[in-house]
Design a protein around this motif. Sequence first.
Motif, PDB file in Angstrom:
ATOM      1  N   ASN A  33      61.762  11.290  17.655  1.00 32.42           N
ATOM      2  CA  ASN A  33      61.437  10.229  18.619  1.00 32.42           C
ATOM      3  C   ASN A  33      60.013  10.379  19.133  1.00 32.42           C
ATOM      4  O   ASN A  33      59.288   9.383  19.268  1.00 32.42           O
ATOM      5  CB  ASN A  33      62.420  10.239  19.792  1.00 32.42           C
ATOM      6  CG  ASN A  33      63.668   9.448  19.498  1.00 32.42           C
ATOM      7  OD1 ASN A  33      63.626   8.438  18.805  1.00 32.42           O
ATOM      8  ND2 ASN A  33      64.789   9.906  20.015  1.00 32.42           N
ATOM      9  N   ARG A  34      59.611  11.613  19.396  1.00 33.24           N
ATOM     10  CA  ARG A  34      58.253  11.870  19.867  1.00 33.24           C
ATOM     11  C   ARG A  34      57.225  11.390  18.831  1.00 33.24           C
ATOM     12  O   ARG A  34      56.230  10.753  19.167  1.00 33.24           O
ATOM     13  CB  ARG A  34      58.063  13.355  20.146  1.00 33.24           C
ATOM     14  CG  ARG A  34      56.732  13.679  20.787  1.00 33.24           C
ATOM     15  CD  ARG A  34      56.576  15.152  21.066  1.00 33.24           C
ATOM     16  NE  ARG A  34      57.640  15.661  21.929  1.00 33.24           N
ATOM     17  CZ  ARG A  34      57.977  16.934  22.036  1.00 33.24           C
ATOM     18  NH1 ARG A  34      57.336  17.851  21.346  1.00 33.24           N
ATOM     19  NH2 ARG A  34      58.939  17.312  22.848  1.00 33.24           N
ATOM     20  N   LEU A  35      57.477  11.683  17.574  1.00 38.09           N
ATOM     21  CA  LEU A  35      56.560  11.243  16.511  1.00 38.09           C
ATOM     22  C   LEU A  35      56.548   9.717  16.376  1.00 38.09           C
ATOM     23  O   LEU A  35      55.496   9.120  16.156  1.00 38.09           O
ATOM     24  CB  LEU A  35      56.947  11.875  15.167  1.00 38.09           C
ATOM     25  CG  LEU A  35      56.669  13.363  15.029  1.00 38.09           C
ATOM     26  CD1 LEU A  35      57.317  13.906  13.756  1.00 38.09           C
ATOM     27  CD2 LEU A  35      55.173  13.634  15.029  1.00 38.09           C
ATOM     28  N   LEU A  36      57.713   9.103  16.504  1.00 39.50           N
ATOM     29  CA  LEU A  36      57.791   7.642  16.380  1.00 39.50           C
ATOM     30  C   LEU A  36      57.059   6.916  17.509  1.00 39.50           C
ATOM     31  O   LEU A  36      56.612   5.789  17.330  1.00 39.50           O
ATOM     32  CB  LEU A  36      59.258   7.190  16.330  1.00 39.50           C
ATOM     33  CG  LEU A  36      59.932   7.363  14.981  1.00 39.50           C
ATOM     34  CD1 LEU A  36      61.441   7.236  15.118  1.00 39.50           C
ATOM     35  CD2 LEU A  36      59.389   6.372  13.972  1.00 39.50           C
ATOM     36  N   GLU A  37      56.930   7.575  18.652  1.00 40.86           N
ATOM     37  CA  GLU A  37      56.220   6.961  19.776  1.00 40.86           C
ATOM     38  C   GLU A  37      54.711   6.929  19.571  1.00 40.86           C
ATOM     39  O   GLU A  37      54.005   6.177  20.242  1.00 40.86           O
ATOM     40  CB  GLU A  37      56.549   7.714  21.071  1.00 40.86           C
ATOM     41  CG  GLU A  37      57.973   7.499  21.528  1.00 40.86           C
ATOM     42  CD  GLU A  37      58.366   8.410  22.681  1.00 40.86           C
ATOM     43  OE1 GLU A  37      57.536   9.228  23.130  1.00 40.86           O
ATOM     44  OE2 GLU A  37      59.524   8.304  23.115  1.00 40.86           O
ATOM     45  N   GLY A  42      51.519   4.828  12.232  1.00 37.36           N
ATOM     46  CA  GLY A  42      51.854   3.608  11.522  1.00 37.36           C
ATOM     47  C   GLY A  42      50.761   3.164  10.570  1.00 37.36           C
ATOM     48  O   GLY A  42      49.634   2.941  10.970  1.00 37.36           O
ATOM     49  N   CYS A  43      51.099   3.079   9.305  1.00 38.72           N
ATOM     50  CA  CYS A  43      50.191   2.527   8.313  1.00 38.72           C
ATOM     51  C   CYS A  43      51.037   2.049   7.139  1.00 38.72           C
ATOM     52  O   CYS A  43      52.120   2.563   6.903  1.00 38.72           O
ATOM     53  CB  CYS A  43      49.148   3.544   7.889  1.00 38.72           C
ATOM     54  SG  CYS A  43      49.799   5.098   7.282  1.00 38.72           S
ATOM     55  N   ASP A 118      56.831   3.860   4.382  1.00 36.71           N
ATOM     56  CA  ASP A 118      55.721   4.419   5.157  1.00 36.71           C
ATOM     57  C   ASP A 118      56.246   5.500   6.110  1.00 36.71           C
ATOM     58  O   ASP A 118      57.439   5.811   6.126  1.00 36.71           O
ATOM     59  CB  ASP A 118      54.950   3.323   5.887  1.00 36.71           C
ATOM     60  CG  ASP A 118      55.785   2.588   6.927  1.00 36.71           C
ATOM     61  OD1 ASP A 118      56.843   3.107   7.358  1.00 36.71           O
ATOM     62  OD2 ASP A 118      55.386   1.492   7.326  1.00 36.71           O
ATOM     63  N   VAL A 119      55.347   6.056   6.871  1.00 38.82           N
ATOM     64  CA  VAL A 119      55.695   7.167   7.763  1.00 38.82           C
ATOM     65  C   VAL A 119      56.787   6.751   8.748  1.00 38.82           C
ATOM     66  O   VAL A 119      57.747   7.496   8.973  1.00 38.82           O
ATOM     67  CB  VAL A 119      54.445   7.683   8.509  1.00 38.82           C
ATOM     68  CG1 VAL A 119      54.815   8.712   9.560  1.00 38.82           C
ATOM     69  CG2 VAL A 119      53.442   8.267   7.523  1.00 38.82           C
ATOM     70  N   PHE A 122      60.161   6.557   7.050  1.00 39.44           N
ATOM     71  CA  PHE A 122      60.619   7.907   6.763  1.00 39.44           C
ATOM     72  C   PHE A 122      61.177   8.568   8.027  1.00 39.44           C
ATOM     73  O   PHE A 122      62.267   9.131   8.022  1.00 39.44           O
ATOM     74  CB  PHE A 122      59.456   8.718   6.178  1.00 39.44           C
ATOM     75  CG  PHE A 122      59.780  10.161   5.926  1.00 39.44           C
ATOM     76  CD1 PHE A 122      60.595  10.535   4.874  1.00 39.44           C
ATOM     77  CD2 PHE A 122      59.254  11.149   6.744  1.00 39.44           C
ATOM     78  CE1 PHE A 122      60.900  11.880   4.643  1.00 39.44           C
ATOM     79  CE2 PHE A 122      59.541  12.495   6.519  1.00 39.44           C
ATOM     80  CZ  PHE A 122      60.369  12.851   5.459  1.00 39.44           C
ATOM     81  N   LEU A 123      60.438   8.468   9.126  1.00 36.65           N
ATOM     82  CA  LEU A 123      60.895   9.064  10.390  1.00 36.65           C
ATOM     83  C   LEU A 123      62.158   8.378  10.898  1.00 36.65           C
ATOM     84  O   LEU A 123      63.053   9.042  11.441  1.00 36.65           O
ATOM     85  CB  LEU A 123      59.787   9.005  11.441  1.00 36.65           C
ATOM     86  CG  LEU A 123      58.574   9.891  11.178  1.00 36.65           C
ATOM     87  CD1 LEU A 123      57.478   9.609  12.209  1.00 36.65           C
ATOM     88  CD2 LEU A 123      58.952  11.364  11.177  1.00 36.65           C
ATOM     89  N   ASN A 124      62.253   7.075  10.719  1.00 40.94           N
ATOM     90  CA  ASN A 124      63.471   6.360  11.122  1.00 40.94           C
ATOM     91  C   ASN A 124      64.672   6.811  10.301  1.00 40.94           C
ATOM     92  O   ASN A 124      65.785   6.869  10.807  1.00 40.94           O
ATOM     93  CB  ASN A 124      63.275   4.849  11.032  1.00 40.94           C
ATOM     94  CG  ASN A 124      62.623   4.297  12.273  1.00 40.94           C
ATOM     95  OD1 ASN A 124      62.974   4.657  13.390  1.00 40.94           O
ATOM     96  ND2 ASN A 124      61.655   3.417  12.093  1.00 40.94           N
ATOM     97  N   LYS A 125      64.461   7.137   9.027  1.00 39.46           N
ATOM     98  CA  LYS A 125      65.550   7.652   8.188  1.00 39.46           C
ATOM     99  C   LYS A 125      66.026   9.000   8.734  1.00 39.46           C
ATOM    100  O   LYS A 125      67.231   9.262   8.823  1.00 39.46           O
ATOM    101  CB  LYS A 125      65.073   7.791   6.741  1.00 39.46           C
ATOM    102  CG  LYS A 125      66.079   8.440   5.805  1.00 39.46           C
ATOM    103  CD  LYS A 125      67.323   7.611   5.621  1.00 39.46           C
ATOM    104  CE  LYS A 125      68.237   8.254   4.581  1.00 39.46           C
ATOM    105  NZ  LYS A 125      69.453   7.488   4.371  1.00 39.46           N
ATOM    106  N   ILE A 126      65.086   9.853   9.113  1.00 39.53           N
ATOM    107  CA  ILE A 126      65.446  11.142   9.721  1.00 39.53           C
ATOM    108  C   ILE A 126      66.257  10.893  10.993  1.00 39.53           C
ATOM    109  O   ILE A 126      67.328  11.475  11.195  1.00 39.53           O
ATOM    110  CB  ILE A 126      64.189  11.979  10.043  1.00 39.53           C
ATOM    111  CG1 ILE A 126      63.487  12.418   8.761  1.00 39.53           C
ATOM    112  CG2 ILE A 126      64.546  13.189  10.918  1.00 39.53           C
ATOM    113  CD1 ILE A 126      62.125  13.059   8.982  1.00 39.53           C
ATOM    114  N   LEU A 127      65.743  10.020  11.842  1.00 42.72           N
ATOM    115  CA  LEU A 127      66.395   9.739  13.121  1.00 42.72           C
ATOM    116  C   LEU A 127      67.813   9.198  12.908  1.00 42.72           C
ATOM    117  O   LEU A 127      68.771   9.692  13.519  1.00 42.72           O
ATOM    118  CB  LEU A 127      65.554   8.748  13.927  1.00 42.72           C
ATOM    119  CG  LEU A 127      65.991   8.478  15.347  1.00 42.72           C
ATOM    120  CD1 LEU A 127      65.973   9.741  16.184  1.00 42.72           C
ATOM    121  CD2 LEU A 127      65.086   7.419  15.978  1.00 42.72           C
TER     122      LEU A 127
END
Length: 138
Positions: A33-37, A42-43, A118-119, A122-127
């Motif tokens: 969540n910290r990374l997603l904020e 975003g790219c 994208d990043v 990927f992070l949303n998949k982890i979350l």
Amino acid sequence: MNASMLSYILFSCLLLSVQAQNCSVREIIRYTNRLLEERSLGCPCRETAGSSCSCLPIAEPGHELACFVEGTEHMLNNNLPSNATIALLNRTFQVQRDRNLCESLARGKQCQYKTKGDVKEFLNKILRTYQAINKRRS
């Protein structure tokens, strides 16, 4: 075998069992969540890009840990912001994969995927993956 040795073995087994059930779910959710904020992550995903915006694997069910390791390693190699948090996630995923700590995620040491993203994807998949584990435990 004396009583103290037996106690040590039983305690060690208990710790491993708790560790296997833990999977560091809450910590991974918090760090993701910290990374997603962060807006700087975003790219767009471009298959041919040689930059940090190149695409990351979106894991097939059961192969998440191997893909999470691969994706976070890629992020580290491309010096994305929040390297310390990414390094922590990468190390956690490696330990979980190598020690089979999250049985529902570990089916092998190779990342299997059909798509890349994208990043943020990927992070949303982890979350989503770790939120589902957390929900099953509740």
